[in-house]
Design a protein around this motif. Structure first.
Motif, PDB file in Angstrom:
ATOM      1  N   LYS A  44      39.978  52.723  36.434  1.00 25.97           N
ATOM      2  CA  LYS A  44      41.027  53.256  35.570  1.00 25.97           C
ATOM      3  C   LYS A  44      42.375  53.320  36.287  1.00 25.97           C
ATOM      4  O   LYS A  44      43.426  53.112  35.668  1.00 25.97           O
ATOM      5  CB  LYS A  44      40.627  54.650  35.070  1.00 25.97           C
ATOM      6  CG  LYS A  44      39.480  54.631  34.060  1.00 25.97           C
ATOM      7  CD  LYS A  44      39.200  56.025  33.526  1.00 25.97           C
ATOM      8  CE  LYS A  44      38.080  55.986  32.480  1.00 25.97           C
ATOM      9  NZ  LYS A  44      37.762  57.327  31.946  1.00 25.97           N
ATOM     10  N   VAL A  45      42.346  53.604  37.587  1.00 18.48           N
ATOM     11  CA  VAL A  45      43.595  53.617  38.361  1.00 18.48           C
ATOM     12  C   VAL A  45      44.180  52.210  38.426  1.00 18.48           C
ATOM     13  O   VAL A  45      45.391  52.010  38.238  1.00 18.48           O
ATOM     14  CB  VAL A  45      43.337  54.171  39.773  1.00 18.48           C
ATOM     15  CG1 VAL A  45      44.597  54.039  40.635  1.00 18.48           C
ATOM     16  CG2 VAL A  45      42.893  55.622  39.706  1.00 18.48           C
ATOM     17  N   VAL A  46      43.325  51.227  38.682  1.00 16.50           N
ATOM     18  CA  VAL A  46      43.792  49.841  38.736  1.00 16.50           C
ATOM     19  C   VAL A  46      44.379  49.423  37.392  1.00 16.50           C
ATOM     20  O   VAL A  46      45.447  48.797  37.329  1.00 16.50           O
ATOM     21  CB  VAL A  46      42.624  48.907  39.129  1.00 16.50           C
ATOM     22  CG1 VAL A  46      43.069  47.450  39.069  1.00 16.50           C
ATOM     23  CG2 VAL A  46      42.115  49.241  40.518  1.00 16.50           C
ATOM     24  N   LEU A  47      43.699  49.792  36.306  1.00 21.71           N
ATOM     25  CA  LEU A  47      44.213  49.474  34.969  1.00 21.71           C
ATOM     26  C   LEU A  47      45.565  50.131  34.728  1.00 21.71           C
ATOM     27  O   LEU A  47      46.473  49.516  34.157  1.00 21.71           O
ATOM     28  CB  LEU A  47      43.219  49.928  33.903  1.00 21.71           C
ATOM     29  CG  LEU A  47      42.077  48.987  33.527  1.00 21.71           C
ATOM     30  CD1 LEU A  47      41.281  49.574  32.382  1.00 21.71           C
ATOM     31  CD2 LEU A  47      42.586  47.613  33.151  1.00 21.71           C
ATOM     32  N   GLY A  48      45.707  51.382  35.137  1.00 19.90           N
ATOM     33  CA  GLY A  48      46.969  52.091  34.930  1.00 19.90           C
ATOM     34  C   GLY A  48      48.116  51.437  35.671  1.00 19.90           C
ATOM     35  O   GLY A  48      49.216  51.265  35.120  1.00 19.90           O
ATOM     36  N   VAL A  49      47.878  51.036  36.927  1.00 22.65           N
ATOM     37  CA  VAL A  49      48.924  50.360  37.707  1.00 22.65           C
ATOM     38  C   VAL A  49      49.289  49.030  37.057  1.00 22.65           C
ATOM     39  O   VAL A  49      50.476  48.680  36.925  1.00 22.65           O
ATOM     40  CB  VAL A  49      48.438  50.155  39.155  1.00 22.65           C
ATOM     41  CG1 VAL A  49      49.405  49.259  39.920  1.00 22.65           C
ATOM     42  CG2 VAL A  49      48.282  51.493  39.859  1.00 22.65           C
ATOM     43  N   ALA A  50      48.287  48.276  36.647  1.00 22.94           N
ATOM     44  CA  ALA A  50      48.549  46.991  35.995  1.00 22.94           C
ATOM     45  C   ALA A  50      49.291  47.185  34.682  1.00 22.94           C
ATOM     46  O   ALA A  50      50.172  46.383  34.333  1.00 22.94           O
ATOM     47  CB  ALA A  50      47.234  46.255  35.755  1.00 22.94           C
ATOM     48  N   ALA A  51      48.955  48.229  33.953  1.00 20.69           N
ATOM     49  CA  ALA A  51      49.609  48.485  32.667  1.00 20.69           C
ATOM     50  C   ALA A  51      51.103  48.729  32.859  1.00 20.69           C
ATOM     51  O   ALA A  51      51.936  48.210  32.097  1.00 20.69           O
ATOM     52  CB  ALA A  51      48.959  49.684  31.979  1.00 20.69           C
ATOM     53  N   VAL A  52      51.460  49.517  33.873  1.00 18.70           N
ATOM     54  CA  VAL A  52      52.882  49.765  34.154  1.00 18.70           C
ATOM     55  C   VAL A  52      53.572  48.454  34.514  1.00 18.70           C
ATOM     56  O   VAL A  52      54.690  48.168  34.060  1.00 18.70           O
ATOM     57  CB  VAL A  52      53.039  50.797  35.286  1.00 18.70           C
ATOM     58  CG1 VAL A  52      54.509  50.967  35.645  1.00 18.70           C
ATOM     59  CG2 VAL A  52      52.442  52.136  34.869  1.00 18.70           C
ATOM     60  N   GLY A  53      52.907  47.623  35.330  1.00 19.27           N
ATOM     61  CA  GLY A  53      53.499  46.333  35.697  1.00 19.27           C
ATOM     62  C   GLY A  53      53.701  45.430  34.499  1.00 19.27           C
ATOM     63  O   GLY A  53      54.742  44.773  34.365  1.00 19.27           O
TER      64      GLY A  53
END
Length: 797
Positions: A44-53
């Motif tokens: 979920k952390v990886v998804l959140g970072v990718a989502a912001v990018g």
């Protein structure tokens, strides 16, 4: 504006939204693979970072929208109706073409597709206009923006080579410095490594990519141009110091920061470069509509030229943000995206026996053979101390007992992300579209090559993959160009009727492909994910009768195709047998994924049964391929087919094999006693003996040639191997039933023991009384890894 044009604009908007959903579902692996594979942070952390990018990158993609407006053709040479026909043909072709490619399993790229679809549609309309106006073919060049088009095409092709070389060079240098045992040295240089990585990310994403952002003001751009060097150096120094202090005093995991920052950067670069593939054409169509409306009511759609598209038109920030929001929602909700990521990470490992993403090809074998000879030459001429030094720098770190082996370590994961992001962001700053799929794939291939992950077990597949990607580029380009040209011509000639028909077809394909899931495939995926004993048992209960059915059906088709001298039927049998072999090989390789996850003894036994069962079924498929190929060649060479008694023996064998299908299916469905199936197989084995003896007892009796005798015996022997292999398989399944039964009895007795006090006269469940044969005792008395007593002992798996 005509109502029909409004309908087309709405349709293009719908296709853009669907394209965003499908595109992100398939391309999410490009920027999530490294972070997920290295397990540096929770998913979920990886998804959140990718989502912001993704969200921020979408707003930086405004400059790329010029590609759809004037990057491929000169809009001043086309009328409003021509331009709408081009954009409509491009989007419809894109939907149909990508779905066809995906169904066929061919490598493709949304970037290559969109560029060549624009080129093909524009060429189709231009040729029609030249013919309509009676102009010479020499005037074709005035319609196409050949300089920009060739620049983009060259950039896409060259990027494949550049990405591979960049991955090789950067990974090789970094590995020589840090080696695989990088922990000690990284404590001293980790801050500098992290600071440099973050500074490069800032430079290429912001300094290079900011020029095309839809919200950037001239003042901000001027400030970045004036103080860019100072900003980058300042970020490098500050980040290096902070990261080094964090490692020394707070045990900060610098790799977590670098890999998450790289994930952000690659997601940012992906959205900035690839967004034009999904929404560039609909936005260009909307800009065309605005220009046409501004001309007033007197303008004619068929004569009003679209020279206004050549002007710099800022992309609407609101639409870019909305596109980013759709992409972010897709990341969090798409099951397809998660499955693609999971599959890609699984295939990233270099463990022997696992399925490679690409098969071996003749060019791949030639390249590997040549590279091995060149490597041997270098080894003979380079100084031995230097070779020894290099070997020590690339010596893999030994795996500790119980350690979970990752597909790639932190060094390679971080470099894959950063190098890919830099290449894509650089192309975006130059307004050149790249295939993010090809770039990330080639960088990963280059870094794995530099890390010496291409050993003799995998090299030919990796090289074949590189060649396949490059050849796929040409196939995609040619197909997109021709299909779009045809679609544009149909729209021009057929008008509204053809346009509506194409809309219906495109919508039907979208619904069927993306919103109407195949229940059989979904159930199959779910069974594959189950790796406990009950899940494996359920899966085998389904797979064993299915593959026995396939083998018996193909054997029957082969026999009757041979006896009827029907080469066409035999070719189909060979093709289907090859497909069965590929499927069984792939499913057998899942064992290596299952074995990575530690489980209890019963689950381990179930996994072993899985491996043995699929090994047996795969060997039958392999034998069927060989047998059907011999039979096809016999008929193709016009040799004599069997008649009379020999033909009757083969027919009877085919009928008896077909009858055995019911017994196999019954056992797998209800379990229980193996006696009926054993009796059936024994009778079939006796029939095989009779069929062989008919020829072997008197070779001259039937007047067969040596070739004919050998083929007859091969056809008969296949049935014997089918019997032996599947008797082992069903016996393994019987043992697995005992494992599952024993576990269930244990659970029931444990629950009963907790509910009833000891010595209370409680009943014991059947099979668990003192002296009775329990599931455990049964497993002890009947070794799990032995075949059934009635199986031919010469048959080995």
């Amino acid at each position: 504006m005509d109502t029909f044009f409004l309908v087309l604009l709405v349709f293009l908007a719908i296709l853009a939204a669907v394209d965003l959903f499908v595109g992100v579902s398939n391309d999410a692996v490009n920027f999530l693979n490294s972070a997920v594979g290295s397990r540096i942070a929770p998913f979920k952390v990886v998804l959140g970072v990718a989502a912001v990018g993704v969200l921020l990158g979408a707003t930086f993609s405004g400059g790329m929208m010029e590609i759809a407006r004037s990057g491929v053709f000169h809009p001043s040479m086309f009328s409003f109706s021509d331009v709408i026909a081009i954009y409509f043909a491009v989007m419809v072709t894109d939907v149909l073409l990508l779905n066809v490619f995906n169904k066929m399993g061919l490598p493709t790229s949304t970037t290559v597709s969109i560029v060549f679809e624009l080129l093909g549609a524009a060429a189709g309309v231009a040729i029609n206009r030249l013919i309509q106006n009676g102009e010479s073919a020499l005037g074709f060049g005035a319609y196409i923006n050949d300089s920009k088009a060739l620049g983009m095409i060259s950039a896409i092709l060259v990027s494949v080579v550049v990405a591979f070389l960049a991955g090789v060079i950067v990974q090789w240098i970094t590995r020589v410095i840090f080696t695989f045992r990088y922990d000690r040295l990284f404590k001293k240089l980790g801050g500098i490594y992290g600071g440099f990585s973050l500074a490069m990310i800032f430079y290429f994403l912001v300094m290079k990519g900011a020029k095309g952002a839809s919200f950037m003001t001239p003042d901000v751009l001027a400030f970045l141009d004036a103080y860019g060097t100072e900003l980058v150096l300042g970020i490098f120094v500050v980040c290096s110091i902070l990261l080094q202090l964090g490692m020394m005093f707070f045990k900060t995991n610098v790799f977590r920061i670098i890999i998450l920052a790289g994930t952000f950067a690659l997601a940012f670069a992906f959205a900035g470069n690839d967004l034009v593939n999904f929404v560039g054409v609909p936005i260009a169509a909307l800009d065309s509509a605005h220009i046409f409306e501004a001309a007033g009511a007197g303008a004619s759609a068929s004569t009003f030229t679209m020279a206004g598209l050549e002007q710099a038109i800022p992309a609407p920030t609101a639409l870019l943000l909305l596109s980013g929001v759709i992409m972010v929602i897709t990341l969090f909700t798409s099951k397809s995206a998660r499955h693609v990521i999971e599959t890609s990470v699984n295939l990233s490992s270099s463990a022997a026996g696992e399925k490679e993403q690409f098969g071996a090809t003749l060019p791949g074998r030639i390249v590997v053979k040549g590279a091995m000879k060149f490597g041997a030459f270098l080894t003979s001429v380079l100084p031995k101390p230097f070779l020894k030094f290099l070997a020590s720098r690339f010596e893999p770190k030994p795996v500790e007992k119980g350690e979970d082996v990752l597909p790639f370590d932190y060094i390679r994961a971080s470099l894959n992300l950063i190098v890919s992001a830099i290449l894509i962001a650089s192309a975006t700053s130059l307004k050149l579209p790249l295939s993010t799929t090809y770039v990330t794939f080639m960088v990963a291939m280059g870094s794995s090559f530099a890390d010496r992950a291409w050993d003799r077990e995998t090299a030919v597949y990796r090289v074949s993959g590189v060649i396949t990607v490059i050849s796929g580029w040409f196939v995609t380009a040619f197909s997109a160009f021709v299909a779009a040209a045809i679609a544009a011509t149909l729209v021009l000639k057929g008008g509204e009727v053809v346009s509506v028909l194409l809309m219906v077809i495109a919508i039907a394909v979208i619904v069927k492909t993306n919103f109407w899931p195949n229940k059989v495939e979904e159930a199959e995926k779910e069974r594959i994910r189950l790796t406990d004993r009950d899940g494996i048992r359920t899966m085998l209960d389904h797979e064993i009768p299915r593959h026995f059915d396939n083998a018996s059906e193909l054997y029957g088709a082969m026999v009757y195709g041979f006896l009827n001298d029907d080469e066409r039927t035999l070719r189909r049998v060979v093709n289907r047998a090859s497909e069965c072999l590929d499927e069984l090989t792939e499913k057998r390789s899942l064992y290596y994924q299952m074995a990575k996850h530690p489980t209890d003894r019963a689950d381990s036994d179930a996994k072993y049964f899985y491996y043995r069962s699929f090994t047996g079924m795969r060997e039958i498929a392999r034998t069927l391929v060989r047998t059907s190929t011999l039979t096809r060649d016999h008929v193709a060479n016009r040799h004599r087919v069997f008649t009379g008694e020999l033909a009757e023996y083969l027919k009877r064998l085919s009928v008896e094999v077909d009858a055995a299908r019911r017994d196999v299916a019954t056992f797998c469905k209800v379990g229980g006693d193996l006696t009926p199936l054993h009796t059936r197989m024994k009778n079939l084995s006796e029939l095989v003996d009779q069929s062989q003896e008919a020829v072997l007892s008197d070779v001259n009796r039937f007047g067969l040639s040596l070739r004919g005798s050998e083929l007859y015996l091969v056809l008969v022997q296949f049935v014997r191997e089918l019997i032996n292999r599947y008797e082992i398989v069903v016996t393994l399944q019987w043992h697995l039933n005992q494992v599952c039964r024993k576990e269930k009895l244990d659970v029931l007795n444990e629950a009963h023991s907790a509910a009833v006090p000891e010595n209370s006269g409680r009943p014991v469940f059947p099979g668990t009384r003192k002296g009775a044969v329990t599931g455990s005792a049964m497993m002890a008395d009947t070794p799990v890894r032995l075949s059934a007593p009635f199986v031919n002992k010469e048959t080995k798996l």
